[in-house]
Enzyme design. Structure first.
Site, PDB file in Angstrom:
ATOM      1  N   LYS A  10      -8.959 -41.344  31.740  1.00 42.72           N
ATOM      2  CA  LYS A  10      -7.922 -42.373  30.765  1.00 42.72           C
ATOM      3  C   LYS A  10      -7.492 -42.783  31.894  1.00 42.72           C
ATOM      4  O   LYS A  10      -6.766 -43.698  32.263  1.00 42.72           O
ATOM      5  CB  LYS A  10      -6.779 -40.835  30.544  1.00 42.72           C
ATOM      6  CG  LYS A  10      -6.564 -39.937  29.048  1.00 42.72           C
ATOM      7  CD  LYS A  10      -5.898 -39.392  28.914  1.00 42.72           C
ATOM      8  CE  LYS A  10      -6.059 -39.312  26.723  1.00 42.72           C
ATOM      9  NZ  LYS A  10      -5.405 -38.679  26.678  1.00 42.72           N
ATOM     10  N   GLU A  65     -13.492 -27.646  26.166  1.00 42.15           N
ATOM     11  CA  GLU A  65     -12.361 -28.396  27.277  1.00 42.15           C
ATOM     12  C   GLU A  65     -11.317 -26.604  27.856  1.00 42.15           C
ATOM     13  O   GLU A  65     -11.527 -26.889  29.240  1.00 42.15           O
ATOM     14  CB  GLU A  65     -10.804 -28.378  26.346  1.00 42.15           C
ATOM     15  CG  GLU A  65     -11.384 -30.009  26.086  1.00 42.15           C
ATOM     16  CD  GLU A  65     -10.078 -30.228  25.327  1.00 42.15           C
ATOM     17  OE1 GLU A  65     -10.494 -30.869  23.685  1.00 42.15           O
ATOM     18  OE2 GLU A  65      -9.538 -30.864  25.538  1.00 42.15           O
ATOM     19  N   HIS A  67     -30.654 -30.174   6.329  1.00 42.84           N
ATOM     20  CA  HIS A  67     -31.198 -31.378   6.016  1.00 42.84           C
ATOM     21  C   HIS A  67     -32.026 -32.386   7.480  1.00 42.84           C
ATOM     22  O   HIS A  67     -32.668 -33.355   7.212  1.00 42.84           O
ATOM     23  CB  HIS A  67     -31.058 -32.759   5.326  1.00 42.84           C
ATOM     24  CG  HIS A  67     -30.496 -31.631   3.851  1.00 42.84           C
ATOM     25  ND1 HIS A  67     -31.170 -31.466   2.477  1.00 42.84           N
ATOM     26  CD2 HIS A  67     -29.524 -31.012   3.145  1.00 42.84           C
ATOM     27  CE1 HIS A  67     -30.518 -31.230   2.086  1.00 42.84           C
ATOM     28  NE2 HIS A  67     -29.218 -30.619   2.260  1.00 42.84           N
TER      29      HIS A  67
HETATM   30  O1  PA5 Z   1      -7.040 -31.964  24.218  1.00 45.39           O
HETATM   31  C1  PA5 Z   1      -6.931 -33.341  24.857  1.00 45.39           C
HETATM   32  O2  PA5 Z   1      -6.023 -33.046  26.114  1.00 45.39           O
HETATM   33  C2  PA5 Z   1      -7.220 -34.376  24.738  1.00 45.39           C
HETATM   34  O3  PA5 Z   1      -7.939 -34.095  23.262  1.00 45.39           O
HETATM   35  C3  PA5 Z   1      -6.226 -35.115  23.845  1.00 45.39           C
HETATM   36  O4  PA5 Z   1      -5.699 -34.608  22.693  1.00 45.39           O
HETATM   37  C4  PA5 Z   1      -6.948 -36.552  23.769  1.00 45.39           C
HETATM   38  O5  PA5 Z   1      -6.927 -37.130  24.913  1.00 45.39           O
HETATM   39  C5  PA5 Z   1      -5.309 -37.395  22.295  1.00 45.39           C
HETATM   40  O6  PA5 Z   1      -4.774 -37.828  23.447  1.00 45.39           O
HETATM   41  P1  PA5 Z   1      -2.790 -37.494  23.069  1.00 45.39           P
HETATM   42  O7  PA5 Z   1      -3.044 -35.635  21.748  1.00 45.39           O
HETATM   43  O8  PA5 Z   1      -2.362 -37.059  23.984  1.00 45.39           O
HETATM   44  O9  PA5 Z   1      -2.742 -38.390  22.191  1.00 45.39           O
END
Ligand code: PA5
Length: 354
Positions: free
Chosen positions: A349, A241, A257
């Protein structure tokens, strides 16, 4: 500009990170303190008496809170605890199950789906959130909320989320008291943060030097089951990310394994292996690292070892998490990408409505 020059140029680092991801990462000690307080003081928490099981529901950056609890307490609580990363609540959840819905935004469809089923079945529910739909529904139904500070990317609020959850679990009597441990870990992280900051030169900065070691190769991160596994997965997701690179995580002893066979001669030439080590590994698992790394290196992979700080489960885990986040932000700088936006997640999303 060469790698080290970029990493040691505070102006270039700041220009590459206009939303302040590195500041959020280095703010982890304060997040741990604030989050823990917020969890402990949350109003109307359900009773922990007679709880027969616990499920933490959460995706991505919010699911990590459940992983932290899992790494620290797996097999050490009197009741089974499960981390659920999907839209279905396990069938066993009933009125004596504690269900935690962890969603930073409060708008994540999978977590909302679990919350609906949990409240419908009369489970003992707690929401950990900065607001959104989850916050609204929780307040409407009288469900306890651990409030989390708004304004972060979910993944950058890991201290608020995880320690908010730990504080609430302590207040309910579901986990043993952490006592002074939270302050102790905050100090360990503070000291680590001083070495990881932008002013600390690459030569003595473990995060900058690990980012430089990754360079153009794809990172493969290994850790020992439990703390090391959660840390390796979190490194992978932070590298995905923040640095916008494919990355892979593996867990010892399981990878001995299967995965090791894939690292055949030549297969590792575009990869770098990062092993995350800490002093609390099971000795049988610790003993596997040298030969496993040797197999990986024979495939052409480079290797770098990263060591946790401190000697308690919480400090080992949190220091590895902080290191991974800092490495991912410095790798973003080396690659010239802004660590904050997550266009692919936002698009999915948007198209699926949450
Ligand atoms: O890093 C991110 O933005 C995502 O992994 C979010 O955490 C994930 O999509 C879930 O969203 P939220 O944390 O708002 O529930």
């Amino acid at each position: 500009m060469s790698g080290d020059r970029v990493l040691d140029d505070a102006g270039a680092l700041a220009a590459n990170d206009p939303s302040g991801m590195l500041d959020a990462v280095l703010g982890l000690p304060g997040q741990c303190r604030d989050g823990f307080r917020s969890g402990r003081e949350a109003a109307d928490l359900p009773s922990g008496d007679g709880v027969t099981g616990m499920v933490v529901c959460g995706m991505g950056g919010s699911g990590v809170a459940g992983d932290v609890v899992d790494a620290l307490y797996r097999g050490r609580l009197g009741v089974p605890a499960v981390v659920s990363k999907g839209p279905e609540l396990p069938e066993f959840c009933g009125k004596d199950t504690l269900v935690v819905a962890s969603s930073y935004s409060g708008d994540t469809s999978e977590t909302l789906a679990c919350f609906e089923v949990a409240t419908g079945r009369g489970c003992r529910v707690v929401a950990v959130t900065s607001g959104g739909e989850l916050g609204r529904r929780a307040r409407e139904r009288g469900v306890a909320v651990v409030p989390v500070r708004a304004g972060f990317q979910p993944r950058a609020a890991v201290g608020h989320l995880a320690f908010g959850l730990l504080g609430a679990l302590e207040a309910m009597g579901v986990i043993p008291s952490l006592g002074v441990e939270v302050e102790r870990v905050a100090r360990v992280l503070q000291e680590l943060g001083e070495r990881l900051g932008p002013e600390s030169p690459a030569s003595g900065n473990p995060a900058k030097s690990a980012a430089a070691a990754i360079g153009d190769r794809f990172p493969v991160v290994w850790g020992a089951e439990g703390i090391g596994a959660v840390a390796a997965t979190r490194w992978r997701t932070e590298l995905n990310e923040n640095a916008k690179v494919p990355a892979f995580a593996g867990v010892l002893p399981e990878l001995d394994h299967n995965e090791v066979v894939g690292w055949s001669p030549g297969a590792g030439e575009r990869f770098v292996l990062l092993t995350l080590r800490h002093p609390l590994e099971h000795p049988d698992v610790a003993a596997r690292f040298p030969v496993s790394v040797d197999v990986a290196r024979s495939s052409g992979m480079l290797h770098r070892e990263v060591r946790a700080e401190g000697d308690t489960p919480l400090s080992c885990l949190m220091s590895l998490l902080m290191l991974g986040s800092a490495v991912s932000v410095y790798l973003a700088a080396l690659r010239g990408v802004d660590p904050t936006p997550i266009d692919a997640i936002s698009r999915i999303k948007r198209e699926l409505g949450g």
